[in-house]
Design an enzyme around this catalytic site. Structure first.
Site, PDB file in Angstrom:
ATOM      1  N   SER A 104       0.827  -1.271   0.049  1.00 46.29           N
ATOM      2  CA  SER A 104       0.119   0.131   0.187  1.00 46.29           C
ATOM      3  C   SER A 104       0.873   1.223   0.026  1.00 46.29           C
ATOM      4  O   SER A 104       1.732   1.576  -1.097  1.00 46.29           O
ATOM      5  CB  SER A 104      -1.034   0.050   1.162  1.00 46.29           C
ATOM      6  OG  SER A 104      -1.848   0.977   1.194  1.00 46.29           O
ATOM      7  N   ASP A 243      -2.449   6.279  -3.345  1.00 46.07           N
ATOM      8  CA  ASP A 243      -1.446   5.977  -2.869  1.00 46.07           C
ATOM      9  C   ASP A 243      -0.940   4.339  -3.694  1.00 46.07           C
ATOM     10  O   ASP A 243      -1.372   4.316  -4.722  1.00 46.07           O
ATOM     11  CB  ASP A 243      -1.767   5.274  -1.420  1.00 46.07           C
ATOM     12  CG  ASP A 243      -2.844   4.144  -1.360  1.00 46.07           C
ATOM     13  OD1 ASP A 243      -3.576   3.761  -2.655  1.00 46.07           O
ATOM     14  OD2 ASP A 243      -2.885   3.200  -0.499  1.00 46.07           O
ATOM     15  N   ASP A 245      -0.942   1.476  -4.056  1.00 46.53           N
ATOM     16  CA  ASP A 245      -1.818   0.350  -4.654  1.00 46.53           C
ATOM     17  C   ASP A 245      -3.377   0.733  -4.999  1.00 46.53           C
ATOM     18  O   ASP A 245      -4.026   0.040  -5.548  1.00 46.53           O
ATOM     19  CB  ASP A 245      -1.948  -0.841  -3.505  1.00 46.53           C
ATOM     20  CG  ASP A 245      -2.690  -0.518  -2.525  1.00 46.53           C
ATOM     21  OD1 ASP A 245      -2.868   0.550  -2.064  1.00 46.53           O
ATOM     22  OD2 ASP A 245      -3.434  -1.441  -1.858  1.00 46.53           O
ATOM     23  N   ASP A 247      -6.085   2.062  -3.148  1.00 46.50           N
ATOM     24  CA  ASP A 247      -7.235   2.169  -2.610  1.00 46.50           C
ATOM     25  C   ASP A 247      -7.590   3.173  -1.814  1.00 46.50           C
ATOM     26  O   ASP A 247      -8.644   3.490  -1.202  1.00 46.50           O
ATOM     27  CB  ASP A 247      -7.363   0.664  -1.736  1.00 46.50           C
ATOM     28  CG  ASP A 247      -6.053   0.785  -0.727  1.00 46.50           C
ATOM     29  OD1 ASP A 247      -5.338   1.505  -0.485  1.00 46.50           O
ATOM     30  OD2 ASP A 247      -6.156  -0.523   0.126  1.00 46.50           O
TER      31      ASP A 247
END
Length: 452
Positions: A104, A243, A245, A247
């Site tokens: 992340s 960010d 990733d 999400d």
């Protein structure tokens, strides 16, 4: 969750090369998932694998693929894709599970494994426990004729882009709007510019040149300063920072003001409530600013606080029949559109609300007044929760709570994804907030040194 050996609040995460984020463990993890799913389904299963742009993703993708194939599972490889895209494609491809290789918002030297069910949701506690038990079992490979096969999904980006666009009305258009996107050199670098430009916006991108090592480095939702500068220089209507990733998302107003998830939730709740679209309460977390609770209450909207972590927000939304919730960090859930937090979908939801109301983002969030809040992260090498149980920390916390009683909030917790203790204080006096947060953080450091 406290009894888990490997799983944290958001999958399994750590530093690359250190247990459990090592190639040998991830190989066993892939086999464990494949074996558990096969037993539960009583048939051959299919698992999709996506990843962000970290260089270690190549290694862990190969390890997972080998482990799953050894268990007799078929594998569909997506390549670099946002976490929510993997959730969507798991459902779209009718797979039995999805895996995301990502840490992340963490630096490149960290990585992690997240799982999705066939419905595109986080795995149940029971299934995670079964996988943990299987990981420690002897490694067994199915017979040659029942080994799994791996194929690559070549149209994954196009499939997901079409899904994102389908979350807003057919007539919705961003024509005439100038946007700056910060893709954090991460998983959204291909798909985010495609989605927003195809909806008609003039798009300028930063943080869209990943090299395997620069993910989240000075860019993205955790470092929005570069985006704020670009928005002002370009004269853009809005900046959107994802960010690593994809999400999480944060928005930057046209004047360079950086906002957070609370601002987005407020704008959506206000707009959806006025249009009769909001269902149930809004769900925030322990970290949600008191200002949003007060502002929503004035509109007759209840705010429920969940523990930090999107899985807990999701649980509360389901339990109370809500559709809107999220975290201050920018992890926003719009359950009328999708089953998990999605940065692109959340940003589109806000833009759709703004186009409908005819307001700028600044105008739409003008009714939200936040209390000053300071959050300090204290890195702990060892058991962060053990530090929180010490007399030193307990006494310091009690003193701060007494001083702020009736005037503010204190949240002291161990991070579920990093070796950190997070100290958060909220009150009307910014100087007092900073002083108390520093005092409490020093108590945590002192207790950590004593234990070490």
């Amino acid at each position: 969750m406290s009894q888990r050996k490997y799983f944290g609040t958001d999958g399994i995460r750590g530093q690359v090369g250190q247990s459990p984020i090592s190639a040998d463990f991830i190989l066993r993890l892939g086999r464990a998932l494949g074996a558990v799913l096969a037993r539960q389904r009583g048939r051959r299963v299919t698992v999709v694998i996506g990843k962000d742009t970290r260089v270690s993703g190549y290694m862990f993708e190969s390890a997972l693929e080998a482990g799953l194939v050894a268990a007799g599972a078929d594998v569909r490889l997506l390549g670099p894709m946002p976490t929510p895209a993997v959730a969507f494609l798991t459902r779209s491809l009718r797979a039995d599970a999805g895996i995301v290789i990502s840490a992340s918002h963490n630096p490149h030297y960290d990585n992690g494994i997240k799982f999705f069910s066939a419905q595109g949701e986080k795995l149940s506690d029971e299934l995670e426990a079964a996988i943990e038990a299987e990981v420690d079992a002897p490694f067994e490979t199915v017979s040659s004729e029942t080994l799994g096969k791996a194929t690559r999904v070549n149209d994954a980006v196009a499939r997901y882009a079409e899904f994102c666009k389908a979350t807003v009305p057919q007539e919705f258009s961003l024509r005439g709007m100038k946007l700056v996107l910060d893709c954090a050199h991460g998983a959204t670098y291909q798909v985010a510019p495609k989605v927003f430009s195809e909806l008609g916006a003039e798009v300028h991108s930063i943080g869209a040149e990943p090299d395997g090592l620069n993910i989240n480095l000075g860019v993205g939702s955790t470092h929005p300063e570069a985006l704020a500068k670009a928005v002002v220089e370009r004269g853009a209507d809005l900046g959107i920072a994802f960010d690593g990733d994809g999400d999480r998302v944060r928005l930057v107003d046209r004047d360079g003001t950086v906002t957070d998830g609370d601002d987005m939730i407020y704008v959506l709740a206000r707009n959806w409530s006025a249009r009769g679209l909001l269902r149930g309460p809004v769900v925030g977390t322990l970290m949600s600013n008191y200002g949003i609770q007060r502002a929503l209450r004035e509109m007759g909207i209840a705010l429920i606080r969940a523990n930090v972590g999107d899985r807990f927000v999701l649980q509360q939304l389901k339990e109370h029949g809500g559709i809107l919730g999220g975290e201050t960090s920018g992890h926003i859930l719009c359950l009328d559109r999708f089953t998990t937090g999605d940065g692109i979908v959340a940003a589109l939801a806000v833009l759709e609300a703004l186009v409908h109301s005819g307001e700028t983002f600044g105008q739409a969030r003008a009714g939200l007044t936040k209390l000053p809040q300071t959050m300090l992260n204290v890195r702990i090498e060892g058991a962060a929760r053990q530090v929180l149980e010490t007399g030193t920390v307990r006494n310091a916390l009690a003193e701060v709570e007494t001083q702020l009683e009736g005037r503010g909030r204190v949240v002291l917790r161990a991070s579920g994804t990093e070796p950190l203790v997070r100290v958060t204080i909220e009150a009307a006096d910014a100087d007092e907030v900073n002083e108390l947060a520093t005092r409490l953080a020093e108590a945590v450091k002192s207790a950590a040194r004593a234990i070490a």
